[in-house]
Design an enzyme around this catalytic site. Structure first.
Site, PDB file in Angstrom:
ATOM      1  N   LEU A 109      16.308  53.700  55.243  1.00 13.35           N
ATOM      2  CA  LEU A 109      16.887  54.509  56.258  1.00 13.35           C
ATOM      3  C   LEU A 109      15.684  55.092  57.391  1.00 13.35           C
ATOM      4  O   LEU A 109      14.629  55.729  56.804  1.00 13.35           O
ATOM      5  CB  LEU A 109      17.648  55.785  55.575  1.00 13.35           C
ATOM      6  CG  LEU A 109      18.560  55.199  54.510  1.00 13.35           C
ATOM      7  CD1 LEU A 109      19.637  56.240  54.180  1.00 13.35           C
ATOM      8  CD2 LEU A 109      19.485  53.928  55.195  1.00 13.35           C
TER       9      LEU A 109
ATOM     10  N   ASN B 251      13.624  53.065  45.715  1.00 15.03           N
ATOM     11  CA  ASN B 251      12.553  54.023  45.339  1.00 15.03           C
ATOM     12  C   ASN B 251      12.967  55.527  45.461  1.00 15.03           C
ATOM     13  O   ASN B 251      11.949  56.462  45.771  1.00 15.03           O
ATOM     14  CB  ASN B 251      11.119  53.733  45.819  1.00 15.03           C
ATOM     15  CG  ASN B 251      11.440  53.927  47.565  1.00 15.03           C
ATOM     16  OD1 ASN B 251      12.378  53.498  48.083  1.00 15.03           O
ATOM     17  ND2 ASN B 251      10.253  53.913  48.238  1.00 15.03           N
ATOM     18  N   GLU B 252      14.166  55.740  45.770  1.00 15.85           N
ATOM     19  CA  GLU B 252      14.630  57.266  45.752  1.00 15.85           C
ATOM     20  C   GLU B 252      14.071  58.289  45.328  1.00 15.85           C
ATOM     21  O   GLU B 252      13.455  59.360  45.708  1.00 15.85           O
ATOM     22  CB  GLU B 252      16.360  57.208  46.290  1.00 15.85           C
ATOM     23  CG  GLU B 252      16.873  56.353  47.631  1.00 15.85           C
ATOM     24  CD  GLU B 252      16.773  54.926  47.369  1.00 15.85           C
ATOM     25  OE1 GLU B 252      16.570  54.602  46.229  1.00 15.85           O
ATOM     26  OE2 GLU B 252      17.315  54.485  48.299  1.00 15.85           O
TER      27      GLU B 252
END
Ligand SMILES: CCCCC/C=C\CCCC/C=C/C(=O)SCCNC(=O)CCNC(=O)[C@H](O)C(C)(C)COP(=O)(O)OP(=O)(O)OC[C@H]1O[C@@H](n2cnc3c(N)ncnc32)[C@H](O)[C@@H]1OP(=O)(O)O
Length: 264
Positions: A87, A154-155
């Protein structure tokens, strides 16, 4: 929604694909008239970060392909070392509420469209693919990844929480146990590690090799009825989409995310 899903595979049988090519600013779509394979190429330098405009174009591209008689579609990137950086951080930094709402809706719509296509899909991952980039590839049915890049959700490493439909997409691909280990630690896998856990289905030497392997995947369905194939895909994936699209929890979660984003 159900009627839309059931109408599509019938309508594609009556449409030709020959000599189709369309290129907008952010997404290029071409269909090989000999193989019937479509290639959807993200082209938003420097890193194909997913902003509203790119998502709208991607969603439109995959939706349009539903009305053409294609054998399958490959999602890839025009960039040398990046599939997608996920994003666009700028979309999440102090956005106006309307923009934030439109952005999240476009993200979810794009995921649903790709996750649900009546035709087979492959991600030819020719570069790094963190977070939302990984989500796009998980929406496809098969992943071929070029060696020596990274992929994963990997948030948590970024201090943010992956929405549960990101998690569901991961769990649709690798085991619950591996998903838990990966998501809680925000793990980015190297290509060979991703292959070992089944996050990618094949590895490739370079983009050309990835595209060739992606094309080969579609031949598995040469002797398979496309409508039976699609209904089976729906049977396997439908519940995940329903949860992602309709539940009360989802609406609350989205409000919470937008609220968080507008405050950061
Ligand atoms: C932010 C808080 C929001 C809270 C909302 C709550 C919940 C929402 C959760 C939703 C789930 C989130 C999903 C996501 O996808 S978040 C985005 C995660 N993406 C990443 O972690 C990737 C970050 N980027 C990288 O790791 C690297 O850039 C790279 C993709 C590996 C490429 O590396 P390299 O080739 O060395 O290029 P640079 O790092 O130098 O980058 C080039 C320029 O691109 C800009 N960039 C990079 N990533 C992004 C991005 N995601 N969005 C926008 N811009 C990005 C980077 O800043 C450089 O720009 P510059 O040239 O102007 O400096």
């Amino acid at each position: 929604m159900a009627s839309k899903i059931f109408v599509r595979p019938i309508s594609i049988a009556f449409n030709a694909f020959r000599n189709y090519s369309s290129s907008s600013k952010l997404v290029d779509v071409s269909i090989n008239d000999k193989t019937g394979i479509a290639t959807v190429t993200m082209q938003r330098p420097p890193v194909n970060s997913l902003n509203y405009e790119l998502l709208i174009e991607l969603n439109g591209a995959f939706q349009d392909l539903g009305s053409k008689k294609i054998k399958g579609a490959i999602l890839t990137s025009s960039l040398k070392t990046i599939f997608s950086a996920g994003l666009d951080i700028l979309e999440m930094y102090k956005p106006k509420p309307e923009r934030a709402n439109a952005f999240w809706t476009s993200l979810q719509d794009t995921w649903i469209t790709i996750f649900n296509t009546p035709y087979p899909t492959v991600a030819a991952i020719n570069g790094h693919s963190p977070a939302g980039g990984c989500l796009l590839s998980l929406a496809c049915e098969y992943r071929v990844m070029v060696n020596n890049y990274t992929i994963g959700l990997n948030e948590t490493k970024l201090g943010i929480v992956a929405p549960f439909w990101f998690v569901a997409s991961m769990k649709n691909t690798i085991s619950n146990r591996e998903s838990e280990l990966a998501l809680t630690s925000g793990r980015l896998y190297k290509t060979d590690e991703a292959f070992k856990v089944g996050l990618v289905d094949e590895t490739a030497e370079n983009k050309e090799d990835a595209l060739a392997k992606a094309e080969k995947f579609f031949s598995r369905f040469d002797a398979v009825n496309p409508i039976a194939r699609f209904l089976t895909k729906q049977e396997l994936r439908g519940k995940i989409v329903k949860v992602g699209r309709k539940t009360f929890i989802y609406k609350i979660f989205r409000k919470f995310q937008i609220c968080m984003m507008t405050r950061i």
